[in-house]
Design a protein around this motif. Structure first.
Motif, PDB file in Angstrom:
ATOM      1  N   CYS A 285       0.832  -1.196   0.000  1.00  0.00           N
ATOM      2  CA  CYS A 285       0.000   0.000   0.000  1.00  0.00           C
ATOM      3  C   CYS A 285       0.870   1.252   0.000  1.00  0.00           C
ATOM      4  O   CYS A 285       1.921   1.290   0.653  1.00  0.00           O
ATOM      5  N   LEU A 286       0.387   2.244  -0.701  1.00  0.00           N
ATOM      6  CA  LEU A 286       1.049   3.542  -0.760  1.00  0.00           C
ATOM      7  C   LEU A 286      -0.018   4.623  -0.754  1.00  0.00           C
ATOM      8  O   LEU A 286      -1.078   4.458  -1.365  1.00  0.00           O
ATOM      9  N   PHE A 287       0.272   5.723  -0.068  1.00  0.00           N
ATOM     10  CA  PHE A 287      -0.599   6.895  -0.135  1.00  0.00           C
ATOM     11  C   PHE A 287       0.166   7.988  -0.851  1.00  0.00           C
ATOM     12  O   PHE A 287       1.320   8.263  -0.525  1.00  0.00           O
ATOM     13  N   VAL A 288      -0.487   8.614  -1.822  1.00  0.00           N
ATOM     14  CA  VAL A 288       0.109   9.695  -2.589  1.00  0.00           C
ATOM     15  C   VAL A 288      -0.748  10.943  -2.433  1.00  0.00           C
ATOM     16  O   VAL A 288      -1.953  10.904  -2.688  1.00  0.00           O
ATOM     17  N   HIS A 289      -0.115  12.025  -2.001  1.00  0.00           N
ATOM     18  CA  HIS A 289      -0.812  13.307  -1.932  1.00  0.00           C
ATOM     19  C   HIS A 289      -0.557  14.074  -3.220  1.00  0.00           C
ATOM     20  O   HIS A 289       0.581  14.177  -3.682  1.00  0.00           O
ATOM     21  N   VAL A 290      -1.637  14.595  -3.775  1.00  0.00           N
ATOM     22  CA  VAL A 290      -1.606  15.303  -5.049  1.00  0.00           C
ATOM     23  C   VAL A 290      -1.845  16.791  -4.788  1.00  0.00           C
ATOM     24  O   VAL A 290      -2.821  17.145  -4.125  1.00  0.00           O
ATOM     25  N   PRO A 291      -0.970  17.656  -5.310  1.00  0.00           N
ATOM     26  CA  PRO A 291      -1.196  19.092  -5.134  1.00  0.00           C
ATOM     27  C   PRO A 291      -2.349  19.555  -6.020  1.00  0.00           C
ATOM     28  O   PRO A 291      -2.740  18.838  -6.947  1.00  0.00           O
ATOM     29  N   PRO A 292      -2.862  20.744  -5.783  1.00  0.00           N
ATOM     30  CA  PRO A 292      -3.835  21.292  -6.734  1.00  0.00           C
ATOM     31  C   PRO A 292      -3.179  21.334  -8.118  1.00  0.00           C
ATOM     32  O   PRO A 292      -2.026  21.763  -8.252  1.00  0.00           O
ATOM     33  N   LEU A 293      -3.873  20.854  -9.108  1.00  0.00           N
ATOM     34  CA  LEU A 293      -3.306  20.795 -10.455  1.00  0.00           C
ATOM     35  C   LEU A 293      -3.564  22.106 -11.196  1.00  0.00           C
ATOM     36  O   LEU A 293      -4.624  22.716 -11.057  1.00  0.00           O
ATOM     37  N   ASN A 294      -2.558  22.511 -11.969  1.00  0.00           N
ATOM     38  CA  ASN A 294      -2.654  23.730 -12.754  1.00  0.00           C
ATOM     39  C   ASN A 294      -1.804  23.542 -14.016  1.00  0.00           C
ATOM     40  O   ASN A 294      -1.082  22.545 -14.126  1.00  0.00           O
ATOM     41  N   PRO A 295      -1.878  24.467 -14.960  1.00  0.00           N
ATOM     42  CA  PRO A 295      -1.095  24.297 -16.197  1.00  0.00           C
ATOM     43  C   PRO A 295       0.414  24.167 -15.963  1.00  0.00           C
ATOM     44  O   PRO A 295       1.104  23.520 -16.740  1.00  0.00           O
ATOM     45  N   GLU A 296       0.920  24.744 -14.893  1.00  0.00           N
ATOM     46  CA  GLU A 296       2.357  24.686 -14.617  1.00  0.00           C
ATOM     47  C   GLU A 296       2.818  23.319 -14.097  1.00  0.00           C
ATOM     48  O   GLU A 296       3.950  22.920 -14.322  1.00  0.00           O
ATOM     49  N   ASN A 297       1.972  22.613 -13.355  1.00  0.00           N
ATOM     50  CA  ASN A 297       2.434  21.357 -12.746  1.00  0.00           C
ATOM     51  C   ASN A 297       1.750  20.099 -13.286  1.00  0.00           C
ATOM     52  O   ASN A 297       2.095  18.993 -12.885  1.00  0.00           O
ATOM     53  N   LEU A 298       0.795  20.242 -14.185  1.00  0.00           N
ATOM     54  CA  LEU A 298       0.038  19.077 -14.653  1.00  0.00           C
ATOM     55  C   LEU A 298       0.935  18.036 -15.319  1.00  0.00           C
ATOM     56  O   LEU A 298       0.897  16.859 -14.948  1.00  0.00           O
ATOM     57  N   GLU A 299       1.743  18.451 -16.282  1.00  0.00           N
ATOM     58  CA  GLU A 299       2.550  17.479 -17.025  1.00  0.00           C
ATOM     59  C   GLU A 299       3.529  16.739 -16.120  1.00  0.00           C
ATOM     60  O   GLU A 299       3.664  15.514 -16.207  1.00  0.00           O
ATOM     61  N   ILE A 300       4.214  17.451 -15.264  1.00  0.00           N
ATOM     62  CA  ILE A 300       5.200  16.808 -14.390  1.00  0.00           C
ATOM     63  C   ILE A 300       4.510  15.890 -13.371  1.00  0.00           C
ATOM     64  O   ILE A 300       5.022  14.820 -13.039  1.00  0.00           O
ATOM     65  N   THR A 301       3.337  16.294 -12.908  1.00  0.00           N
ATOM     66  CA  THR A 301       2.602  15.467 -11.949  1.00  0.00           C
ATOM     67  C   THR A 301       2.115  14.186 -12.616  1.00  0.00           C
ATOM     68  O   THR A 301       2.253  13.091 -12.051  1.00  0.00           O
ATOM     69  N   VAL A 302       1.577  14.291 -13.822  1.00  0.00           N
ATOM     70  CA  VAL A 302       1.139  13.108 -14.574  1.00  0.00           C
ATOM     71  C   VAL A 302       2.332  12.191 -14.828  1.00  0.00           C
ATOM     72  O   VAL A 302       2.261  10.978 -14.616  1.00  0.00           O
ATOM     73  N   ARG A 303       3.442  12.767 -15.268  1.00  0.00           N
ATOM     74  CA  ARG A 303       4.637  11.977 -15.584  1.00  0.00           C
ATOM     75  C   ARG A 303       5.174  11.277 -14.334  1.00  0.00           C
ATOM     76  O   ARG A 303       5.481  10.088 -14.368  1.00  0.00           O
ATOM     77  N   ASP A 304       5.288  12.016 -13.235  1.00  0.00           N
ATOM     78  CA  ASP A 304       5.810  11.415 -12.004  1.00  0.00           C
ATOM     79  C   ASP A 304       4.899  10.306 -11.484  1.00  0.00           C
ATOM     80  O   ASP A 304       5.370   9.234 -11.100  1.00  0.00           O
ATOM     81  N   PHE A 305       3.602  10.539 -11.483  1.00  0.00           N
ATOM     82  CA  PHE A 305       2.679   9.524 -10.971  1.00  0.00           C
ATOM     83  C   PHE A 305       2.707   8.281 -11.856  1.00  0.00           C
ATOM     84  O   PHE A 305       2.744   7.151 -11.356  1.00  0.00           O
ATOM     85  N   SER A 306       2.723   8.489 -13.156  1.00  0.00           N
ATOM     86  CA  SER A 306       2.800   7.368 -14.088  1.00  0.00           C
ATOM     87  C   SER A 306       4.100   6.584 -13.887  1.00  0.00           C
ATOM     88  O   SER A 306       4.097   5.344 -13.892  1.00  0.00           O
TER      89      SER A 306
END
Length: 171
Positions: A138-159
């Motif tokens: 099990c893992l818990f991941v906290h996601v920041p509010p998504l915006n145009p500046e962090n969406l791509e990096i957040t998607v890439r990191d989570f993937s």
């Protein structure tokens, strides 16, 4: 290998969505989820209902990996949580967090899941795994509010994290 991803619903009237659910919706849209991934989305932000709902799904699916996701409104990047706490008891994930974050661009390890429903859900799932002596991770991941500046990096990191977890959990 089967994976269960969970997301929370909103909990404040001003919130139009929960970034954890927005992130998973984006991964679904881009077809970036691993095979045999099951979703339990929009879990109620409630101390009793959240663990009940997630553990009911866990009992039914018996996944190899559970990744619970929640929104961290004050964080600016993805964070993987090391532990869940309840009444002085601390339970740690056995996943190699350092190895996971080393291969991402901006994800950090957090040792503070907070004192809200996210923490209690994480603790409850880790406790369930411990009590039932499951091989499930099990893992818990906290996601920041998504915006145009962090969406791509957040998607890439989570993937990236999901891909890295596949061989770790199945070994």
């Amino acid at each position: 290998m089967s994976t269960l991803l969970t997301t929370f619903d909103t909990w404040k009237p001003r919130q139009s969505s929960n970034s954890s659910d927005d992130l998973i919706a984006e991964l679904v849209r881009r077809k970036l989820l691993p095979q045999h991934t099951h979703l339990s989305r929009n879990i109620p932000v409630d101390f009793q209902l959240a663990p009940e709902k997630v553990l009911s799904v866990v009992e039914t699916l018996q996944p190899d990996l559970i990744v619970c996701c929640g929104m961290a409104e004050k964080r600016s990047h993805l964070t993987v949580e090391a532990n869940g706490k309840h009444q002085g008891d601390i339970l740690y994930t056995s996943l190699p967090l350092k190895t996971l974050v080393e291969q991402t661009q901006s994800t950090k390890i957090s040792h503070n899941t907070g004192r809200f429903v996210c923490n209690y859900l994480y603790y409850s799932v880790l406790k369930y795994i411990q009590v039932h002596q499951l091989k499930t991770q099990c893992l818990f991941v906290h996601v920041p509010p998504l915006n145009p500046e962090n969406l791509e990096i957040t998607v890439r990191d989570f993937s990236t994290i999901l891909k890295l977890l596949q061989p770790v959990v199945s070994s």
